[in-house]
Design an enzyme around this catalytic site. Structure first.
Site, PDB file in Angstrom:
ATOM      1  N   ASN A  11     -18.734 -20.757  23.766  1.00  0.00           N
ATOM      2  CA  ASN A  11     -18.356 -21.870  22.893  1.00  0.00           C
ATOM      3  C   ASN A  11     -17.225 -21.370  21.996  1.00  0.00           C
ATOM      4  OD1 ASN A  11     -18.160 -23.888  20.980  1.00  0.00           O
ATOM      5  ND2 ASN A  11     -20.096 -23.403  19.953  1.00  0.00           N
ATOM      6  N   LYS A  13     -15.418 -22.920  19.949  1.00  0.00           N
ATOM      7  CA  LYS A  13     -15.309 -23.635  18.664  1.00  0.00           C
ATOM      8  C   LYS A  13     -13.853 -24.062  18.415  1.00  0.00           C
ATOM      9  CE  LYS A  13     -19.206 -21.002  17.052  1.00  0.00           C
ATOM     10  NZ  LYS A  13     -20.173 -20.828  16.013  1.00  0.00           N
ATOM     11  N   HIS A  97     -24.782 -29.239  18.829  1.00  0.00           N
ATOM     12  CA  HIS A  97     -24.658 -27.905  18.225  1.00  0.00           C
ATOM     13  C   HIS A  97     -25.004 -28.009  16.740  1.00  0.00           C
ATOM     14  CE1 HIS A  97     -22.800 -24.228  16.727  1.00  0.00           C
ATOM     15  NE2 HIS A  97     -22.898 -23.767  17.957  1.00  0.00           N
ATOM     16  N   GLU A  99     -23.624 -26.896  14.214  1.00  0.00           N
ATOM     17  CA  GLU A  99     -22.473 -27.215  13.351  1.00  0.00           C
ATOM     18  C   GLU A  99     -22.170 -28.710  13.389  1.00  0.00           C
ATOM     19  OE1 GLU A  99     -19.770 -24.323  15.019  1.00  0.00           O
ATOM     20  OE2 GLU A  99     -21.040 -22.730  14.209  1.00  0.00           O
ATOM     21  N   GLU A 169     -30.853 -22.163  19.651  1.00  0.00           N
ATOM     22  CA  GLU A 169     -29.947 -21.425  18.772  1.00  0.00           C
ATOM     23  C   GLU A 169     -30.472 -21.483  17.334  1.00  0.00           C
ATOM     24  OE1 GLU A 169     -25.752 -21.132  20.447  1.00  0.00           O
ATOM     25  OE2 GLU A 169     -25.839 -23.042  19.435  1.00  0.00           O
ATOM     26  N   GLY A 175     -23.384 -16.929  14.253  1.00  0.00           N
ATOM     27  CA  GLY A 175     -22.226 -16.398  13.531  1.00  0.00           C
ATOM     28  C   GLY A 175     -22.581 -15.482  12.369  1.00  0.00           C
ATOM     29  N   SER A 215     -25.471 -14.901  17.792  1.00  0.00           N
ATOM     30  CA  SER A 215     -25.005 -13.515  17.676  1.00  0.00           C
ATOM     31  C   SER A 215     -25.357 -12.653  18.893  1.00  0.00           C
ATOM     32  CB  SER A 215     -25.536 -12.881  16.386  1.00  0.00           C
ATOM     33  OG  SER A 215     -25.031 -13.578  15.261  1.00  0.00           O
TER      34      SER A 215
HETATM   35  C1  PEP Z   1     -22.643 -20.668  18.797  1.00  0.00           C
HETATM   36  O1  PEP Z   1     -21.731 -21.085  18.116  1.00  0.00           O
HETATM   37  O2  PEP Z   1     -23.215 -21.419  19.603  1.00  0.00           O
HETATM   38  C2  PEP Z   1     -23.054 -19.266  18.638  1.00  0.00           C
HETATM   39  C3  PEP Z   1     -24.158 -18.867  19.212  1.00  0.00           C
HETATM   40  O3  PEP Z   1     -22.221 -18.492  17.874  1.00  0.00           O
HETATM   41  P1  PEP Z   1     -22.330 -16.887  17.705  1.00  0.00           P
HETATM   42  O4  PEP Z   1     -22.509 -16.302  19.088  1.00  0.00           O
HETATM   43  O5  PEP Z   1     -21.061 -16.492  17.055  1.00  0.00           O
HETATM   44  O6  PEP Z   1     -23.542 -16.624  16.863  1.00  0.00           O
END
Ligand code: PEP
Length: 253
Positions: A11, A13, A97, A99, A169, A175, A215
């Site tokens: 992803n 972003k 997601h 976000e 997630e 992040g 992460s």
């Molecule tokens: C994400 O944005 O779906 C995500 C898992 O980000 P990160 O791997 O940076 O934690």
């Protein structure tokens, strides 16, 4: 016995202008071509989709978008429809997601409408769910994830489920550099599969791929992917550089 093919999706972003997107995708393609045990997908921002679509055409690398509207067309300034994404060559779309839920007011109801719109165009959703730190600490994690799964998948016929990917997630892991332990992730994945078995049936639930996201990096990917109910990863930060992403698709090497 089920054989779920793991799926690793990047992803991106709101990162990468077209030239950077081309470099990134060209950087990962050789490793994707050699990989035989997982499906790999990249989800660039809308503006780079066409550039990436041209490069991945005819390769094993799948293309996904990060969001969409639920109508095919209309007076929705600033939105992009599933029909447009299909037209450009997308196969997957990330929906819900965290976000989008927290910064753009998406609800289980709007997410459910988006899923239905994707199925109409044979696009495959990656449905995200996950609890915040506060929800975990106050022991509401199961209740929150169950609500997201039941709400997001409300009235979806079971025939659509084999082509649906779920991404667990935990919001506190996205992040932040703080990953769920393999045990925490496995525990929630098994719980999600139990809900899916209750909503649909056991054999349907056993065939649905559930990715972990939060992460994921070269240091933790193998242990996470070794868990019985973890079927791949949704990756943010580590999907933005070939050197960081490639190890994540080679978790069995
Ligand atoms: C994400 O944005 O779906 C995500 C898992 O980000 P990160 O791997 O940076 O934690």
């Amino acid at each position: 016995m089920t054989s779920r093919i793991p799926i690793v999706a990047g992803n991106w972003k709101m990162y990468k202008i077209r030239s950077e997107a081309a470099d990134l995708v060209n950087g990962i393609l050789p490793a994707v071509s050699k990989n035989n045990y997982c499906e790999v997908v990249v989800c660039p921002p809308f503006t780079a989709l066409q550039t990436v679509a041209n490069i991945v055409k005819g390769t094993k690398l799948g293309l996904g978008a990060q969001n969409c509207h639920f109508e095919d067309s209309g007076a929705f300034t600033g939105e992009v429809s599933p029909l447009m994404l299909k037209d450009i060559g997308c196969k997957y779309v990330i929906i819900g997601h965290s976000e989008r839920r927290t910064k753009f007011g998406e609800t289980d109801e709007s997410i459910n409408k988006k899923l239905k719109a994707l199925y109409k165009h044979q696009l495959l959703p990656i449905l995200c769910c996950g609890e915040t730190l506060e929800e975990r600490e106050s022991k509401r994690l199961y209740e929150v994830v169950e609500r997201q799964i039941r709400g997001g998948l409300a009235d979806i016929p079971s025939e659509k489920m084999p082509t649906t990917v779920i991404a667990y997630e935990p919001v506190w892991a996205i992040g932040t550099g703080r990953t769920a332990t393999p045990e925490q992730a496995q525990d929630m994945h098994a719980f999600i599969r139990k809900i899916l078995a209750d909503m649909f049936d056991k054999s349907t639930a056993d065939n649905i791929r559930i990715q972990y996201g939060g992460s994921v990096n070269a240091g933790n990917v193998k242990q996470l992917m070794a868990q019985p109910d973890i079927d791949g990863a949704l990756v943010g930060g580590a999907s933005l550089e070939p050197e960081k992403f490639i190890p994540l698709i080679q978790f069995k090497d």
